[in-house]
Write an enzyme that holds these catalytic residues in place. Structure first.
Site, mmCIF file in Angstrom:
data_model
loop_
_atom_site.group_PDB
_atom_site.id
_atom_site.type_symbol
_atom_site.label_atom_id
_atom_site.label_comp_id
_atom_site.label_asym_id
_atom_site.label_seq_id
_atom_site.Cartn_x
_atom_site.Cartn_y
_atom_site.Cartn_z
ATOM 1 C CB SER A 1 92.222 -31.331 -66.810
ATOM 2 O OG SER A 1 93.522 -31.600 -66.320
ATOM 3 C CE1 TYR B 1 93.158 -34.117 -71.394
ATOM 4 C CE2 TYR B 1 94.479 -32.916 -69.782
ATOM 5 C CZ TYR B 1 93.446 -33.797 -70.076
ATOM 6 O OH TYR B 1 92.706 -34.354 -69.056
#
Length: 274
Positions: A142, A155
Site C-alpha cells: 500500500s 496497517y
C-alpha cells in the site's frame, strides 16, 4: 482480451472481491487458469461459478501455513502447475485519529493476514516454482507502507513490512528463476476505507470525507479502480516483466510523488484579486 498469460496458472488470494476479483477477471481475459483463494466460502464459490470453467475456488486462511500449502497443492493438482502467485489478501485496521487512543486490539490479526499471509504465500508458491522452472510472485502492499502518516499505524507497519520482505525474497529467490514484486495501491475505490471506519457512528460520512481528503492531494484528479491494480498485476505476471524483480509499483494517481496542493498559486490568486 489478449493472450499475455496463455498457458499459465495463477492463484489470487482475496480473490472473491475488490482488487482480487478484478485481478482474477483480468488474468482470465489474458488466458490464465485461476484459483480464487478467499476466507469467504460463500462469496468465493459464487464468484468462481460465475466466471466459468477456467476458475476454481479454495477456501483459505492465508495466515495458516497448512492451508496455504494445501492451496498450492490443490492448484497444481487441478490445473497442472503454478506460475503466478498474487498475494493480495489483506484487511484494514480500525482507523483512529490519535495513536495514543489506539488499544492495538487488531494488531496481531493485521500482521497475521497482511504480512505473514504474504510471506507464507510466497514461500509455499516458491517451493513449487523452484522445482518447476520459476514463476512470478506479486504482493499487494500500500502507499501507506511507503508514505508515513497517521490513523492506521498497524496497517502501515504491516504494509511497510511487505515492501521490505518483497525485496529480500526477490534477492533470495532469483537464482530459482522466481521474480518477486509488489504493487502499492492508493485511493482505490473498494470497501477497505468503509471497513476501516465501520467503528465510527457515521461510517458513510467518514468514508466520504476521507475520500475527499485523499482526492484533494492527488495529482491525478480521478478515482482509482480495482482494474487499475489488476492491470499492474498482469504486467508483473506476464513475460513483459521478465527482467523486473524486487520492485514496488505505486498505482495511486501520483500521491507518492507529492501533494498536488499549489500554495503559491492560491496566494497569487488571492493577491491579484485584492
Amino acid at each position: 482480451m489478449g493472450n499475455e498469460l496463455s498457458g499459465k496458472v495463477a492463484i489470487v488470494t482475496g480473490g472473491a472481491s475488490g482488487i482480487g476479483r478484478a485481478s482474477v477477471e483480468r488474468f482470465l481475459e489474458e488466458g490464465a487458469q485461476v484459483v480464487i483463494a478467499d476466507i469467504n466460502r460463500e462469496l468465493g464459490s459464487t464468484v468462481a461459478a460465475a466466471l466459468g470453467s477456467g476458475v476454481e475456488f479454495k477456501q483459505t486462511d492465508v495466515s495458516a501455513s497448512g492451508e496455504v500449502a494445501d492451496l498450492v497443492a490443490f492448484t497444481v493438482a487441478r490445473f497442472g502447475g503454478l506460475h503466478i502467485m498474487f498475494n493480495n489478501a489483506g484487511i484494514p485496521t480500525a482507523m483512529r485519529a490519535n495513536f495514543l487512543d489506539d488499544e492495538l486490539a487488531d494488531f496481531h490479526r493485521i500482521m497475521e493476514v497482511d504480512l505473514l499471509g504474504v510471506m507464507l504465500g510466497t514461500q509455499h508458491a516458491a517451493r513449487h516454482m523452484a522445482e518447476n522452472g520459476g514463476g512470478s510472485i506479486i504482493n499487494t502492499t500500500s502507499i501507506g507502507g511507503i508514505r508515513a502518516g497517521t490513523g492506521e499505524l498497524s496497517y502501515r507497519a504491516a504494509k511497510a513490512g511487505v515492501i521490505h520482505f518483497t525485496k529480500c525474497a526477490a534477492i533470495d529467490l532469483a537464482h530459482h528463476g522466481i521474480r518477486v514484486n509488489s504493487i502499492a495501491p492508493g485511493a482505490i475505490v473498494t470497501s477497505i476505507v468503509s471497513t476501516a471506519t465501520a467503528h465510527l457512528p457515521d461510517s458513510a460520512e467518514a468514508t466520504r470525507r476521507l475520500r475527499e481528503a485523499m482526492k484533494s492531494i492527488r495529482p491525478l484528479q480521478q478515482d482509482g479502480t480495482a482494474t487499475d491494480i489488476a492491470n499492474a498485476a498482469v504486467y508483473y505476471a506476464s513475460d513483459r516483466s521478465s527482467y523486473v524483480t524486487g520492485t514496488v509499483l505505486p498505482v495511486d494517481g501520483g500521491i507518492v510523488a507529492g501533494h498536488a496542493m499549489n500554495t503559491m498559486a492560491e496566494i497569487e490568486k488571492d493577491q491579484l484579486a485584492s
